[in-house]
Enzyme design. Structure first.
Site, PDB file in Angstrom:
ATOM      1  N   LYS A 114       0.946  -1.244  -0.082  1.00 36.48           N
ATOM      2  CA  LYS A 114      -0.111  -0.073  -0.073  1.00 36.48           C
ATOM      3  C   LYS A 114       1.099   1.210   0.004  1.00 36.48           C
ATOM      4  O   LYS A 114       1.555   1.706   0.908  1.00 36.48           O
ATOM      5  CB  LYS A 114      -0.858   0.056   1.240  1.00 36.48           C
ATOM      6  CG  LYS A 114      -1.901   1.411   1.266  1.00 36.48           C
ATOM      7  CD  LYS A 114      -2.806   1.291   2.515  1.00 36.48           C
ATOM      8  CE  LYS A 114      -3.490   2.406   2.412  1.00 36.48           C
ATOM      9  NZ  LYS A 114      -3.704   3.074   3.890  1.00 36.48           N
ATOM     10  N   GLY A 175      -8.228   9.741   9.387  1.00 37.48           N
ATOM     11  CA  GLY A 175      -8.695   9.639  10.870  1.00 37.48           C
ATOM     12  C   GLY A 175      -9.801  10.972  11.155  1.00 37.48           C
ATOM     13  O   GLY A 175      -9.887  10.982  12.155  1.00 37.48           O
ATOM     14  N   ALA A 201      -9.857   5.660   4.092  1.00 41.10           N
ATOM     15  CA  ALA A 201      -9.874   6.959   4.973  1.00 41.10           C
ATOM     16  C   ALA A 201     -11.293   7.749   4.939  1.00 41.10           C
ATOM     17  O   ALA A 201     -11.692   7.896   4.218  1.00 41.10           O
ATOM     18  CB  ALA A 201      -8.668   7.837   4.695  1.00 41.10           C
TER      19      ALA A 201
END
Length: 275
Positions: A114, A175, A201
């Protein structure tokens, strides 16, 4: 309960030459305890787990109980990530370390990485130029590259042309818990892509995971929403159900949106009884 159990016709998620039943990927950061992480992975029914290589120093790997030794890699597929890399060069170095780790845990054919190149410390936005530079090099070196990007349709297409195995646009910044923000761009990426699109995300709730799948995404990656929830195991189950529900909905084909109401019960051709 899975799509396979219900005999619903659907292809497995295929990334490069590897197939997966689950379309939910999990991150391993921010969990309060190792047990929370283990339980969340188990109950989410995920098959792909991503680990930040920067977090795995030699001292941690020597401990009896650590992030790597605590998981069953016969059942899980390791997705090393280059989180923390600020430049393409740093990302390439971490990717190479990640590939070494996959071999140590017995996944000799695992060349997944990733790719994250993030030089912005405030908003943690991925660097498109650094990402393309690193992706081009890693693809040439035989890596299966899954790049984390802003929801930029043209960037996604360029990365596909380079040879990346997927593109991973964010729903909103890492986040942040803001959910799926740039819906139009994500739709364009999904429509134009010939490789899997994984929404990565920003997802905070199971309904947002479901919505990402309803857009036509091939999967989602979740970390903070589970790890920082009050009940991680329970949230992991919710995310798994959300992803499956969204996928079921997408495969079923939603009704078109109309300006005016449309009665569900027919009026013409019916006989009314008057008392």
């Amino acid at each position: 309960m899975t799509i396979q159990n219900l005999n619903i016709k659907d292809k497995k998620l295929k990334i490069h030459n590897k197939e997966f039943n689950s379309r939910l990927m999990l991150g391993t950061g921010k969990f309060k305890t190792l047990f929370d992480m283990q339980d969340s992975i188990k109950f989410s029914q995920t098959e792909i787990v991503t680990v930040a290589i920067r977090r795995l120093n030699s001292e941690q790997l020597l401990k009896k109980s650590n992030l790597i030794t605590s998981l069953d890699w016969n059942k899980l597929w390791l997705l090393p990530n280059t989180a923390g890399a600020k430049t393409a060069e740093e990302a390439i170095r971490l990717a190479c370390l990640g590939r070494e780790l996959t071999k140590k845990i017995g996944q000799k054919e695992n060349n997944f990485v990733k790719l994250e190149v993030i030089s912005d410390p405030k908003y943690l936005l991925p660097d498109p130029i650094g990402t393309i530079k690193a992706a081009k090099f890693l693809v040439q070196k035989g890596f299966c590259v899954l790049p984390y990007i802003c929801p930029d349709p043209m960037l996604a297409k360029h990365l596909e042309d380079i040879g990346c195995a997927t593109v991973m646009p964010f729903g909103s910044p890492i986040g942040s818990g803001q959910g799926i923000q740039n819906i139009l761009n994500l739709k364009i990426i999904i429509e134009n892509s010939k490789i899997p699109v994984i929404i990565d995300a920003g997802i905070a709730t199971a309904s947002e995971a479901a919505f990402a799948m309803e857009l036509g995404a091939d999967g989602v990656l979740v970390n903070t929403a589970i790890a920082q929830s009050q009940k991680p195991k329970q949230m992991a189950i919710a995310m798994q159900l959300g992803v499956q529900g969204g996928r079921f909905s997408y495969l079923s084909g939603r009704i078109p949106s109309t300006k005016f109401a449309n009665a569900s019960s027919p009026v013409q051709g019916t006989k009314f009884l008057y008392l």
